[in-house]
Design an enzyme around this catalytic site. Structure first.
Site, PDB file in Angstrom:
ATOM      1  CG  ASN A  44      -0.382  -0.035   2.625  1.00  0.00           C
ATOM      2  OD1 ASN A  44       0.458  -0.934   2.837  1.00  0.00           O
ATOM      3  ND2 ASN A  44      -0.966   0.601   3.571  1.00  0.00           N
ATOM      4  CD  GLU A  46      -1.372   5.106   4.766  1.00  0.00           C
ATOM      5  OE1 GLU A  46      -1.849   4.345   5.551  1.00  0.00           O
ATOM      6  OE2 GLU A  46      -0.781   6.055   5.271  1.00  0.00           O
ATOM      7  CD  GLU A  57      -5.259  -5.795  -1.273  1.00  0.00           C
ATOM      8  OE1 GLU A  57      -5.795  -6.268  -0.114  1.00  0.00           O
ATOM      9  OE2 GLU A  57      -5.131  -4.603  -0.989  1.00  0.00           O
TER      10      GLU A  57
END
Length: 140
Positions: A44, A46, A57
């Site tokens: 991930n 951010e 994903e």
């Protein structure tokens, strides 16, 4: 208890450490095995302008597509949580785009907990291309 694939688990665990999560401090890693046997990973990323970040994903799927592949055989996701964390709704749809309903999804926690399910279990009633094959009819 689910025994995660060691290669997928290692790839997702390693890439999770590279996650950019300064706001939530919730690092996630994902690893995909394609039908050709290749592994692609993502973490991930951010962004202060929520929700402009990227899920692990989605990152793994982007890496797979960038490598010229489009078919997921299985995917593993790992996060630091008390129980295995499922993908968000958007990522469930992204996974369903590239994986058949029977493809395996393994959800893991950094504490060793794991859970297996299929893509169909993860996203029942998935929207797919077959909905686009029929002409629209007017409602009476």
């Amino acid at each position: 208890m689910t025994k995660p694939d060691p290669l997928l688990l290692a790839a997702a665990t390693d890439v999770r450490m590279n996650a950019y999560a300064p706001y939530s401090n919730f690092k996630v890693g994902a690893a995909i095995r394609t039908v050709d046997g290749h592994i692609h990973a993502g973490c991930n990323v951010e962004n202060v302008a929520f929700p402009e970040g990227t899920c692990a994903e989605a990152g793994a799927i982007a890496a797979m597509v960038a490598a010229g592949e489009t078919k997921i055989a299985e995917i593993l996701v790992i996060a630091d949580a008390a129980t295995p964390v499922p993908p968000c709704g958007g990522c469930r749809q992204k996974i369903a785009e590239f994986a058949g309903p029977g493809a395996m999804v393994t959800l893991c926690s950094t504490n060793g907990a794991a859970r297996d399910m299929t893509v169909a279990d993860l996203l029942p009633g998935a929207f797919d291309a077959t909905f686009l094959d029929h002409p629209a009819t007017e409602l009476s």
